[in-house]
Design an enzyme around this catalytic site. Structure first.
Site, PDB file in Angstrom:
ATOM      1  N   CYS A   1     -25.504 -10.130 -14.014  1.00  0.00           N
ATOM      2  CA  CYS A   1     -26.757 -10.271 -13.259  1.00  0.00           C
ATOM      3  C   CYS A   1     -27.303  -8.917 -12.816  1.00  0.00           C
ATOM      4  O   CYS A   1     -26.553  -8.020 -12.438  1.00  0.00           O
ATOM      5  CB  CYS A   1     -26.555 -11.220 -12.080  1.00  0.00           C
ATOM      6  SG  CYS A   1     -26.160 -12.896 -12.584  1.00  0.00           S
TER       7      CYS A   1
ATOM      8  N   ASP B   1     -19.226 -16.331 -11.287  1.00  0.00           N
ATOM      9  CA  ASP B   1     -19.313 -16.530  -9.840  1.00  0.00           C
ATOM     10  C   ASP B   1     -20.568 -17.284  -9.431  1.00  0.00           C
ATOM     11  O   ASP B   1     -20.556 -18.046  -8.468  1.00  0.00           O
ATOM     12  CB  ASP B   1     -19.261 -15.179  -9.120  1.00  0.00           C
ATOM     13  CG  ASP B   1     -17.828 -14.704  -8.909  1.00  0.00           C
ATOM     14  OD1 ASP B   1     -16.961 -15.094  -9.715  1.00  0.00           O
ATOM     15  OD2 ASP B   1     -17.574 -13.958  -7.949  1.00  0.00           O
TER      16      ASP B   1
ATOM     17  N   LYS C   1     -14.507 -10.709 -11.587  1.00  0.00           N
ATOM     18  CA  LYS C   1     -13.065 -10.484 -11.443  1.00  0.00           C
ATOM     19  C   LYS C   1     -12.441 -10.005 -12.739  1.00  0.00           C
ATOM     20  O   LYS C   1     -11.299  -9.554 -12.765  1.00  0.00           O
ATOM     21  CB  LYS C   1     -12.348 -11.766 -10.974  1.00  0.00           C
ATOM     22  CG  LYS C   1     -12.999 -12.418  -9.768  1.00  0.00           C
ATOM     23  CD  LYS C   1     -13.280 -11.421  -8.663  1.00  0.00           C
ATOM     24  CE  LYS C   1     -14.219 -11.960  -7.614  1.00  0.00           C
ATOM     25  NZ  LYS C   1     -15.556 -12.327  -8.086  1.00  0.00           N
TER      26      LYS C   1
ATOM     27  N   SER D   1     -20.819 -12.012  -2.024  1.00  0.00           N
ATOM     28  CA  SER D   1     -21.309 -11.591  -3.321  1.00  0.00           C
ATOM     29  C   SER D   1     -22.046 -10.265  -3.155  1.00  0.00           C
ATOM     30  O   SER D   1     -22.610  -9.982  -2.101  1.00  0.00           O
ATOM     31  CB  SER D   1     -22.275 -12.649  -3.861  1.00  0.00           C
ATOM     32  OG  SER D   1     -23.036 -12.131  -4.921  1.00  0.00           O
TER      33      SER D   1
END
Length: 557
Positions: A191, A78, A121, A468
């Site tokens: 992350c 992403d 996802k 996000s």
């Protein structure tokens, strides 16, 4: 065994000849066949280490008497897809992942599965597949990235996006921006904040489909390899006991996951993914229940971007099970539910104490008495919208300001970075929903630009797109019905006053019903520039964000 359908009997001699071509021995073919779904690739930092996880799982399966067989699943990063057409292709991969895994698992008649996801996802897509295929399944993720260090302070990807806004506002130099760039993402892994990937990996533990530490053990720790071996062992136990995903992913388990979601302060994307996974498991999970659970669930964690702690800190404090043990003091969880450990959740969390009450607050001293996510409704979002309440500053919990309206993300970013958005404004970005996008892009770029420009405590953003997990501030997404379906957000005009009241779950335009109806006359939706390919098919089949943006089955409502 299910795999007997392709291994046993004279009629399956052709199938065995193909297994011979693969190098399988006669002894292997007598064992349960375990599919290992590998999301390894060389473009996603959270997936570059999954080859190591795969090998460890294979060893665990073989050690416990199974025949491990690896096949792939795709994954999009992403962060790399953010801010351009690539983000239209992020959410839509959830269904590709689920569909392709279903195809592989059922075409080859696996007796069990070990899912190895990590990023956004990929986790919900494989959970959807697990519920759909319903053979014994264990999840083991690749683990979170360690936090970066910038001038001695822990930082992560959200800091990087906000630094871009600071540079646009002349608050930092290009050299400083480059220093951030080189230090915020120091290792492989998902992350390092409580973004969507880590949210979903933690909730995989909470729902019972992952072993202890699945969501929090850092990617670079050898403990992660040991966890993978245990996952390989454990799937064989589940096969022998015939414990399946739908035995685990019950209504009570989803309520547990939502409750933990509120305590952790997870990404708002969990409000898309949990209903979609529940849908595949035959469980009805709607947004309304979120506020009901939030009202009685304290928010115990403020991980980045909501606060200064990171996934490695949560792991050291005891992880997801320590949070659940803390919540159990208020009897907020069903501890009798089954899990992939072969034990109940109550047995799993027993003795998992909170080792750091600065990282995991006690129930007596929470960040707030209500959960980290809120669902807002009103004349802009009659079917609902979602905000990460735990990442909103106190002064923006209630806000009224003029609408600044944009029909796509790019136009909004240009206005923000061009200094055209001022204190008090409410940025409205529409036609970015599941159908309107299509693909329901994340709005990390505009929210980070707002924060970087120093407007994070005075400007709100609402959208029929999504955010996000790295976004913070009064960022309200999933507005439903979306603009492309003629939802009220399509009829907001520049300068309309917007009232946000997060504590009371309200999102309203100070516009009369009659005026909204008058604006609807002669309206046609913005035309999409997507004319072919997967996105066009997705646009035709995708449902509302309020139902998890699942794909409808033709002929069924």
């Amino acid at each position: 065994m299910k795999s007997d359908n392709v291994k046993c009997g004279s009629e399956h001699a052709p199938h065995r000849s193909l297994f011979n071509a693969l190098g399988f021995t006669e002894e292997e073919m007598k064992k349960p066949m375990i599919g290992i779904v590998s999301s390894y690739n060389e473009i996603v930092p959270g997936h570059m280490n999954l080859d190591k996880i795969v090998e460890a799982v294979k060893l665990g399966v073989a050690e416990a008497g199974g025949m491990p067989v690896v096949f792939p699943a795709i994954a999009v990063c992403d962060g790399i897809a953010m801010g351009h057409i690539g983000m239209k292709y992020s959410l839509v991969t959830r269904d590709l992942i689920a569909d392709s895994t279903e195809c592989m698992a059922l075409a080859h008649q696996f007796d069990g599965l070990v899912m190895i996801p990590n990023c956004d996802k990929n986790v919900p897509g494989l959970l959807m597949a697990a519920a759909r295929v319903n053979v014994p399944t264990v999840f083991v993720s690749g683990g979170p990235m360690l936090a970066g260090k910038v001038h001695g302070k822990k930082r992560s990807l959200s800091s990087m996006f906000e630094a871009v806004g600071e540079y646009a506002a002349d608050k930092i130099t290009l050299d400083e921006l480059n220093y951030f760039e080189e230090h915020v993402c120091p290792t492989c892994g998902s992350c390092s904040g409580m973004y969507t990937a880590n949210s979903m990996n933690c909730l995989t533990e909470a729902i019972g489909m992952g072993l202890k530490g699945n969501g929090t053990i850092p990617a670079v720790y050898s403990e992660r390899i040991r966890l993978a071996k245990h996952a390989g062992n454990k799937v064989m136990e589940l096969v022998n006991k015939n414990i399946r995903p739908r035995d685990i992913m019950t209504k009570e388990a989803f309520y547990n996951a939502l409750t933990v979601d509120m305590a952790l302060g997870c990404s708002t994307n969990s409000m898309l993914h949990l209903p979609a996974i529940a849908h595949e498991a035959g469980v009805d999970l709607n947004l309304d229940i979120a506020n009901e659970l939030s009202a009685k669930t304290p928010n115990l964690c403020h991980l980045a971007p909501a606060g200064p702690t990171y996934m490695e800190d949560l792991n050291e404090a005891g992880g997801v099970y320590a949070v659940m043990n803390e919540l159990s003091k208020l009897n907020l969880l069903n501890l009798d539910v089954m899990t992939v450990s072969g034990k109940t959740m109550g047995e799993n969390i027993k003795g998992c104490v909170n080792l750091n009450d600065e990282v995991i607050r006690t129930v007596e001293n929470p960040y707030s008495k209500t959960g980290g996510i809120a669902v807002l409704k009103g004349n802009i979002a009659p079917e609902g919208s979602v905000v990460k309440r735990s990442a909103v500053v106190a002064e923006m919990m209630e806000h009224t300001g003029p609408a600044r309206v944009f029909d796509c993300e790019e136009d909004a970013i240009a206005a923000i970075k061009g200094g055209k958005i001022v204190e008090g404004d409410v940025v409205v970005i529409r036609y970015e929903g599941p159908k309107g996008g299509p693909g329901m892009r994340e709005m990390l770029n505009p929210t980070s630009a707002i924060a970087g420009m120093g407007l994070g405590s005075t400007v709100a953003l609402i959208t029929d797109g999504r955010f996000s997990g790295a976004s913070r501030g009064a960022s309200i997404g999933h507005v439903s019905p979306e603009a492309a379906l003629g939802g009220p957000i399509a009829f907001i005009k520049e300068g309309d006053m917007i009232h946000i009241d997060i504590n009371n779950n309200k999102l309203e335009a100070l516009v009369s019903d009659e005026e909204f109806e008058a604006r609807r006359v002669g309206w046609t939706p913005k035309e999409t520039d997507i004319k072919s390919g997967y996105l066009l098919r997705y646009r035709e089949l995708v449902t509302s964000a309020t139902t998890g943006a699942v794909l409808k089955v033709p002929g069924k409502e």
